[in-house]
Design an enzyme around this catalytic site. Structure first.
Site: not given
Length: 771
Positions: A416, A600, A603, A611, A629, A632, A637, A645, A686
């Site tokens: 099978c 992004c 946007c 990140c 971008c 943003c 951040h 970050h 199976h």
């Protein structure tokens, strides 16, 4: 958009020629009346119509279009198959009657092959899809009287109530499964469930010509009355001749012993008492037939079945065979005749025919029959090769070529895993066809795969177990594995073997490992999804699982793969990590690519950084790698939860640039997507498979190489392929609603796809041409 009342509707009656070859016959299309009038003034035979489910115009010759009233179009839209629509179009009387039905009308409704009495409680659509001007119209029927409780619901469909009735007394059906009841004062319509009249779609009434069966012979007469009796329904018949040979005479006969003559002529004369044409019978063939034999006989078409009983029936001279038919609803019985049971089978699958009219199933030649019993050692010499190279089965050919019993690849001796893998990869896809034509030292294996498995599967819809066993023997001879003819394997083990060791195919998957700050490339033939336990996924999609696995293992794709084979995460060696997994019919791999423009997440403009710490942050999206971008990223951040970050800078691909004035390139990066074409599932050791064979949401088939079996140790398996359009409906269900679905209560075979998914196969339409 103009209102639906300002549309003209048509059905396409034939497959349009190129360049519109992708349009199939049976599709519903429309055009605005005003636009239609404008094109009429041009005195052209071409109309710019819009097919349902599509957004753009399709210019078709008027000769291909048959006009429809709006109600007719709505009724036909409820039929899922284009072939079903074309078939229904051949019965304009039924379409007209259905158009006139209203709530409160008494009808007969078909469900699971039987007809039940009911009353229409709802007429309308069952979906909330509104991109098309109209949707399919269904009938909601409440079952009545003795048929109450034999339905499928309580007036609800996918948790939405359309009418109220008692449990299992509601049925939703298209017009082809609805028959209006015509009331007559002399005798109310009755739902007949005689074994011989189970295919009747019309009630028995006074004035009908009927046949009933005495102790020895069949008798004929006319229905005079029908009454209830303590032993059941009784029919008063004025006979043509009584048992003493006298004209006239009236007799009360149990309803179960009566059949309308028009049905007897239509079904029984053709199916039971008809001598067969040349080549379809003969004592030599009949002598070979025993209980358990696969046979065929000629009615309007060649019909296949399994012999379940052989003996003599009252009123029929000679020996009779009781057959269980491969095609459901092609019979007239459930194994009973005149109230006596001779064998067991599903309703409408049983049929009694003359034994002399049967012959062995010619899909299994004498050579194959010997092979079933293990009587041949010269395997290669006995192969029946399909010489020409056959393309994958087209969408419009799947129903005729693949659906049914003894379809697909026949299973044998733990095969099978191989059956389901071969069926999934080659039946309806060409993404790995390069394997069939590569130069290789293992020419015998390649020939078996191409000539004896792939070509017959695509051309005839069936591959015998011997062809697969011969492939297994060749693999064993080459010492790739000494147990290939006996033991169960994993499908990824088999696919890796033929791709890597036999055909030396370039690995379709190139991964880029980013662990430790350096990039290392590694190639592979499939990808096993590994999950860490630090996740919050409950009802994951394949998209989410792949993204989480790549994130946890610091992986990216080096390039777009032509074929992506994924195996699902397991807890330990054999246990599933998730009770359900949602198949992603389209896999967006843009964010998984190591090189290439990214978008992004906020946007939509060209991203300049990534990140990793934001991966699990649901503020932006539920899943996926987070690209931003410059503008943003600064805003995101700046938040105290993300100020530590450390976003990494992306290398912009050639042709894209970072603009100091606007902050980013204003162009939207393209998306790279793969489409799902097959899923292998496993339950209790199976393997079975689902294949997405067409563009529609409901274009799914289910394959099991060992769906049934004839005989014991010396018998053989019966493979089966069945349509499973219910899969598409579950895939459109909201996740919260799908999570609450009880697996054992899911419709059809859908439970196996969602709960037992093991391997998912994706392909790139753009890249597979170059592999």
């Amino acid at each position: 958009m103009a209102s639906a009342d300002n549309k003209l509707y048509f059905i396409i009656t034939a497959k349009p020629p190129s360049p519109n070859g992708y349009i199939t016959a049976g599709e519903i299309c429309f055009i605005d009346k005003q636009r239609y009038n404008e094109w009429q003034k041009r005195q052209t035979d071409i109309l710019p119509v819009v097919c349902m489910g599509k957004l753009s115009d399709t210019r078709l010759d008027k000769v291909l279009l048959q006009p429809l009233l709006r109600r007719e179009a709505e009724l036909l839209m409820a039929l899922e198959s284009s072939d079903d629509r074309l078939l229904a179009l051949k019965n304009p009387e039924a379409l007209e009657k259905a158009s006139k039905l209203s709530e409160g009308c008494q009808v007969l409704v078909e469900y699971k092959g039987q007809w039940f009495k009911g009353v229409i409680r709802y007429i309308g659509r069952l979906t909330s899809h509104i991109s098309d001007p109209i949707t399919g119209v269904f009938f909601g029927v409440e079952l009545q009287g003795e048929d109450k409780g034999k339905g499928q619901n309580d007036g609800s469909y996918f948790h939405k109530t359309y009418f109220s009735c008692s449990k299992n007394s509601g049925i939703f059906a298209p017009f082809t499964r609805i028959k209006p009841v015509d009331h007559k004062p002399s005798a109310p319509p009755l739902h007949t469930q005689s074994p011989l009249s189970m295919t009747s779609t019309e009630p028995l009434k006074a004035g009908d010509r009927v046949t009933f069966f005495g102790d020895k012979n069949a008798h004929h007469g006319m229905v005079m009355d029908i009454k209830d009796h303590q032993d059941g329904k009784m029919v008063l018949i004025s006979t043509d001749k009584d048992e003493e040979g006298k004209q006239g005479g009236e007799r009360w006969i149990p309803l179960d012993c009566v059949i309308k003559e028009e049905l007897l002529n239509k079904d029984e004369t053709e199916k039971i008492d008809t001598s067969r044409g040349p080549g379809m019978g003969g004592s030599a063939d009949s002598d070979e037939i025993t209980v358990g034999s696969l046979v065929q006989f000629l009615g309007k078409t060649i019909i296949y079945g399994i012999v379940r009983w052989i003996g003599q029936l009252p009123d029929f001279p000679g020996m009779t065979a009781g057959l269980e038919l491969e095609e459901s609803s092609a019979g007239v019985s459930d194994g009973t005749y005149k109230g006596q049971r001779y064998f067991n089978c599903a309703p409408h699958c049983g049929l009694f025919v003359k034994l002399s009219s049967c012959r062995p199933d010619d899909r299994f030649s004498a050579v194959k029959k010997k092979l079933f019993n293990g009587q041949s050692d010269n395997d290669e010499a006995m192969l029946s090769e399909e010489q020409e190279n056959v393309p994958p089965i087209r969408t419009e050919d799947v129903s005729n070529r693949l659906i049914g019993k003894m379809k697909g690849i026949q299973g044998h001796c733990n095969s099978c895993y191989m059956d389901s893998a071969l069926f999934s990869v080659f039946s309806c896809s060409s993404v790995l066809d390069s394997l069939l034509f590569k130069t290789t030292e293992y020419k015998t294996i390649q020939t078996i795969l191409l000539k004896n498995i792939v070509n017959p599967l695509r051309k005839q819809g069936f591959v015998s177990e011997h062809s697969v066993m011969n492939l297994r023997k060749q693999l064993q001879k080459r010492e790739h594995c000494p147990t290939y003819t006996t033991d169960e394997k994993d499908p990824e083990e088999f696919l890796s073997l033929i791709m890597q060791e036999i055909f030396l195919l370039d690995p379709p998957l190139i991964l880029c490992s980013q662990a430790g700050g350096s990039q290392k490339l590694q190639s592979c033939y499939y990808y096993q999804i590994f999950m860490d336990y630090n996740h919050h996924l409950v009802l994951p999609t394949v998209q989410q699982l792949l993204e989480h696995s790549f994130y946890s293992n610091s992986l990216k794709l080096s390039e777009v793969p032509s074929c992506l084979i994924l195996t699902m995460p397991r807890s330990g060696k054999s246990f599933k990590m998730f009770p359900k997994i949602i198949p992603s019919t389209e896999l967006d791999i843009t964010g998984l690519l190591a090189d290439g423009p990214q978008q992004c997440v906020l946007c939509g403009q060209l991203a300049t950084c990534e990140c990793a710490e934001c991966f699990r942050d649901k503020t932006f999206s539920d899943t996926g790698f987070k690209y931003f971008c410059g503008e943003c990223s600064t805003q995101v951040h700046f938040h105290q939860q993300r100020q530590y970050h450390k976003p990494s800078t992306l290398l912009l691909p050639q042709g894209f640039s970072y603009s100091q004035s606007s902050g980013s390139d204003r162009r939207t990066p393209p998306r790279e997507k793969l489409e799902l074409f097959a899923v292998l599932c496993i339950e209790t050791s199976h393997y079975v498979s689902f294949v997405k064979y067409g563009p529609q949401d409901t274009d799914w088939i289910f394959f099991d190489s060992m769906a049934d079996r004839v005989g014991e140790s010396d018998g053989y398996n019966i493979p089966e392929v069945q349509a499973c359009p219910e899969v598409g409906r579950y895939l459109h269900m909201p996740l919260a609603q799908l999570a609450n679905q009880v697996p054992r209560e899911m419709e059809g075979v859908a439970k196996r796809l969602f709960c037992d998914g093991y391997m998912y196969l994706y392909q790139s339409k753009t890249m597979c041409l170059y592999r």
